[in-house]
Design an enzyme around this catalytic site. Structure first.
Site, PDB file in Angstrom:
ATOM      1  N   ARG A 117     -61.566 -61.140 -52.126  1.00  0.00           N
ATOM      2  CA  ARG A 117     -62.414 -60.258 -52.924  1.00  0.00           C
ATOM      3  C   ARG A 117     -61.943 -60.281 -54.379  1.00  0.00           C
ATOM      4  O   ARG A 117     -60.740 -60.382 -54.654  1.00  0.00           O
ATOM      5  CB  ARG A 117     -62.351 -58.819 -52.410  1.00  0.00           C
ATOM      6  CG  ARG A 117     -63.135 -58.582 -51.120  1.00  0.00           C
ATOM      7  CD  ARG A 117     -64.644 -58.683 -51.325  1.00  0.00           C
ATOM      8  NE  ARG A 117     -65.401 -58.348 -50.136  1.00  0.00           N
ATOM      9  CZ  ARG A 117     -65.866 -59.243 -49.256  1.00  0.00           C
ATOM     10  NH1 ARG A 117     -65.658 -60.533 -49.445  1.00  0.00           N
ATOM     11  NH2 ARG A 117     -66.574 -58.845 -48.223  1.00  0.00           N
ATOM     12  N   HIS A 171     -69.244 -67.086 -54.534  1.00  0.00           N
ATOM     13  CA  HIS A 171     -69.049 -66.330 -53.282  1.00  0.00           C
ATOM     14  C   HIS A 171     -69.727 -67.040 -52.105  1.00  0.00           C
ATOM     15  O   HIS A 171     -70.585 -66.463 -51.419  1.00  0.00           O
ATOM     16  CB  HIS A 171     -69.583 -64.890 -53.429  1.00  0.00           C
ATOM     17  CG  HIS A 171     -68.976 -63.933 -52.444  1.00  0.00           C
ATOM     18  ND1 HIS A 171     -68.629 -62.643 -52.769  1.00  0.00           N
ATOM     19  CD2 HIS A 171     -68.663 -64.082 -51.132  1.00  0.00           C
ATOM     20  CE1 HIS A 171     -68.124 -62.040 -51.690  1.00  0.00           C
ATOM     21  NE2 HIS A 171     -68.144 -62.892 -50.687  1.00  0.00           N
TER      22      HIS A 171
HETATM   23  P1  NAP Z   1     -58.977 -59.617 -40.680  1.00  0.00           P
HETATM   24  O1  NAP Z   1     -59.152 -60.308 -39.393  1.00  0.00           O
HETATM   25  O2  NAP Z   1     -59.109 -58.127 -40.722  1.00  0.00           O
HETATM   26  O3  NAP Z   1     -57.520 -60.039 -41.216  1.00  0.00           O
HETATM   27  C1  NAP Z   1     -56.922 -59.390 -42.293  1.00  0.00           C
HETATM   28  C2  NAP Z   1     -55.480 -59.867 -42.457  1.00  0.00           C
HETATM   29  O4  NAP Z   1     -54.941 -59.264 -43.633  1.00  0.00           O
HETATM   30  C3  NAP Z   1     -54.583 -59.413 -41.280  1.00  0.00           C
HETATM   31  O5  NAP Z   1     -53.618 -60.391 -41.006  1.00  0.00           O
HETATM   32  C4  NAP Z   1     -53.898 -58.172 -41.863  1.00  0.00           C
HETATM   33  O6  NAP Z   1     -52.631 -57.862 -41.291  1.00  0.00           O
HETATM   34  C5  NAP Z   1     -53.724 -58.589 -43.300  1.00  0.00           C
HETATM   35  N1  NAP Z   1     -53.525 -57.424 -44.162  1.00  0.00           N
HETATM   36  C6  NAP Z   1     -54.354 -56.370 -44.367  1.00  0.00           C
HETATM   37  N2  NAP Z   1     -53.794 -55.481 -45.208  1.00  0.00           N
HETATM   38  C7  NAP Z   1     -52.576 -55.993 -45.541  1.00  0.00           C
HETATM   39  C8  NAP Z   1     -51.521 -55.544 -46.373  1.00  0.00           C
HETATM   40  N3  NAP Z   1     -51.593 -54.367 -47.023  1.00  0.00           N
HETATM   41  N4  NAP Z   1     -50.428 -56.309 -46.479  1.00  0.00           N
HETATM   42  C9  NAP Z   1     -50.317 -57.480 -45.799  1.00  0.00           C
HETATM   43  N5  NAP Z   1     -51.293 -57.972 -44.989  1.00  0.00           N
HETATM   44  C10 NAP Z   1     -52.411 -57.225 -44.877  1.00  0.00           C
HETATM   45  O7  NAP Z   1     -59.983 -60.169 -41.780  1.00  0.00           O
HETATM   46  P2  NAP Z   1     -60.726 -61.594 -41.820  1.00  0.00           P
HETATM   47  O8  NAP Z   1     -61.858 -61.627 -40.896  1.00  0.00           O
HETATM   48  O9  NAP Z   1     -59.690 -62.659 -41.698  1.00  0.00           O
HETATM   49  O10 NAP Z   1     -61.314 -61.566 -43.312  1.00  0.00           O
HETATM   50  C11 NAP Z   1     -60.471 -61.381 -44.430  1.00  0.00           C
HETATM   51  C12 NAP Z   1     -61.275 -61.140 -45.685  1.00  0.00           C
HETATM   52  O11 NAP Z   1     -61.904 -62.336 -46.122  1.00  0.00           O
HETATM   53  C13 NAP Z   1     -62.449 -60.180 -45.540  1.00  0.00           C
HETATM   54  O12 NAP Z   1     -62.012 -58.829 -45.560  1.00  0.00           O
HETATM   55  C14 NAP Z   1     -63.298 -60.523 -46.739  1.00  0.00           C
HETATM   56  O13 NAP Z   1     -62.948 -59.725 -47.833  1.00  0.00           O
HETATM   57  C15 NAP Z   1     -62.947 -61.982 -47.014  1.00  0.00           C
HETATM   58  N6  NAP Z   1     -64.094 -62.879 -46.786  1.00  0.00           N
HETATM   59  C16 NAP Z   1     -64.591 -63.592 -47.834  1.00  0.00           C
HETATM   60  C17 NAP Z   1     -65.640 -64.457 -47.636  1.00  0.00           C
HETATM   61  C18 NAP Z   1     -66.160 -65.319 -48.755  1.00  0.00           C
HETATM   62  O14 NAP Z   1     -67.195 -65.968 -48.590  1.00  0.00           O
HETATM   63  N7  NAP Z   1     -65.490 -65.414 -49.878  1.00  0.00           N
HETATM   64  C19 NAP Z   1     -66.209 -64.591 -46.368  1.00  0.00           C
HETATM   65  C20 NAP Z   1     -65.671 -63.862 -45.312  1.00  0.00           C
HETATM   66  C21 NAP Z   1     -64.604 -63.004 -45.541  1.00  0.00           C
HETATM   67  P3  NAP Z   1     -52.484 -57.499 -39.733  1.00  0.00           P
HETATM   68  O15 NAP Z   1     -52.686 -58.818 -39.007  1.00  0.00           O
HETATM   69  O16 NAP Z   1     -51.106 -56.996 -39.588  1.00  0.00           O
HETATM   70  O17 NAP Z   1     -53.543 -56.489 -39.433  1.00  0.00           O
HETATM   71  C1  GLV Z   2     -68.227 -62.164 -47.106  1.00  0.00           C
HETATM   72  O1  GLV Z   2     -67.749 -62.062 -48.182  1.00  0.00           O
HETATM   73  C2  GLV Z   2     -67.780 -61.455 -45.948  1.00  0.00           C
HETATM   74  O2  GLV Z   2     -66.966 -60.532 -46.072  1.00  0.00           O
HETATM   75  O3  GLV Z   2     -68.241 -61.805 -44.840  1.00  0.00           O
END
Ligand code: NAP
Ligand code: GLV
Length: 313
Positions: free
Chosen positions: A228, A276
């Site tokens: 983000r 994005h």
């Molecule tokens: P997720 O499964 O919730 O994984 C989040 C990871 O971040 C987990 O390992 C979590 O730790 C860690 N984390 C959270 N807070 C933390 C902190 N304060 N310190 C250290 N580690 C922390 O999320 P995801 O599905 O992988 O997605 C991640 C992010 O990618 C989304 O929230 C979104 O913002 C972004 N995204 C972007 C796009 C794009 O097109 N650019 C698309 C999709 C997603 P734990 O394992 O200990 O819980």
């Molecule tokens: C895209 O940015 C998502 O969070 O899926």
């Protein structure tokens, strides 16, 4: 059973058609056409405050993305913005991890093979060899090893790079050295050649990519931000690029999107900008996942991807 849909671009028909096929027992309504109706489930991306505030009819809210900051930030303007006791459910991968792997691998290999520098040399009409980086010294750190980050980290390890992962709680990812929490952050960052950010946006992670953190990477490191925009202090990155502390960056997300025309990132050749698109919400995969979760909920079964509202992701 009724579903209520909100998508900001207003292009509802493909979603309505998709849910009609995947969940024929449901009636699918747009938010605009059903503001006064009682429905069972909301399916939304960045919904307006009035759609969720005070609702007592909803059994769950399905977010059409992995990141839920667009829903949770509604609480910043109104503490009662979210319907009390109603689970918010994020997308779990749903075809996003493969896209993220493509994007991040491209960024890492382009920097590793110095192709970004060769592209600049081409623009200057220069034919010259650059010393290759050594794979064994080329440590990559992935911040956030959850649903998407773990798969990115594992895939990068498969290229033979030393890979570290950082999470809030300790996680094991095959071929990846794990670090957790604030106590593990310094060891995670120390000497990284590439930093990939895949954290969720929460009060703890906002502005995390600042001058202090960038200064802990190896000199001339590369940044990939696919999480983000508000994770990154943009002026700190510009200063770090200009000083040579950071060699360059590939950025998919920005504090203001679309990126304003006068933003200095546009004219910095060492920063690559994409709008994005690192991992798009794939309609068919998302509908299939949400339909499966609705069926599970109706059968009284647990589902994955329920957001912890305290934790913020
Ligand atoms: P997720 O499964 O919730 O994984 C989040 C990871 O971040 C987990 O390992 C979590 O730790 C860690 N984390 C959270 N807070 C933390 C902190 N304060 N310190 C250290 N580690 C922390 O999320 P995801 O599905 O992988 O997605 C991640 C992010 O990618 C989304 O929230 C979104 O913002 C972004 N995204 C972007 C796009 C794009 O097109 N650019 C698309 C999709 C997603 P734990 O394992 O200990 O819980
Ligand atoms: C895209 O940015 C998502 O969070 O899926």
């Amino acid at each position: 059973m009724k579903l209520q849909l909100y998508v900001p671009d207003g292009r509802y028909q493909p979603w309505i058609d998709g849910f009609a096929e995947a969940l024929p027992e449901a009636q699918c309504l747009t938010w605009e056409d059903s503001k006064n109706e009682q429905v069972d489930y909301a399916v939304v991306w960045r919904p307006p405050l009035e759609m969720l505030r005070g609702r007592t009819d909803l059994k769950a809210v399905f977010n059409l993305g992995a990141g839920v900051d667009g829903i949770l930030s509604l609480r910043d303007t109104d503490a009662n913005a979210l319907p009390a006791g109603v689970p918010i459910v994020r997308l779990d991968d749903a075809g996003m991890a493969a896209q993220m792997i493509d994007y991040v691998t491209h960024a890492v290999l382009r920097y590793f093979r110095r192709l970004d520098e060769y592209a600049l040399a081409q623009q200057a009409g220069t034919w010259r060899f650059l010393k290759p980086h050594r794979r064994a010294d080329f440590t990559i750190g992935v911040m956030g090893v959850g649903t998407l980050g773990a798969q990115i980290a594992k895939s990068l390890a498969g290229f033979g790079f030393p890979v570290r992962g950082w999470s809030r709680t300790a996680r094991e990812v095959e071929g990846v050295q794990g670090f957790a929490g604030e106590a593990g952050q310094a060891g995670f960052l120390d000497g990284l050649r590439v930093l990939v950010n895949v954290l969720p946006l929460t009060p703890e992670t906002e502005n995390i990519l600042d001058a202090g953190l960038l200064g802990k990477l190896a000199k001339g490191a590369y940044l990939v931000n696919v999480a983000r925009g508000p994770h990154l202090v943009e002026e700190d990155l510009l200063a770090a690029v200009q000083s040579g502390q950071v060699a360059g960056a590939m950025l998919d997300v920005f504090r203001t999107e679309p990126l304003p025309a006068d933003h200095p990132f546009w004219s910095e050749p060492r920063i690559t900008i994409t709008p994005h698109i690192a991992a798009l919400t794939l309609r068919e995969d998302s509908i299939e996942q949400i339909a499966g979760k609705i069926r599970a909920l109706r059968a009284g079964q647990p589902i994955a991807g329920v957001v912890d509202l305290q934790r913020g992701y």
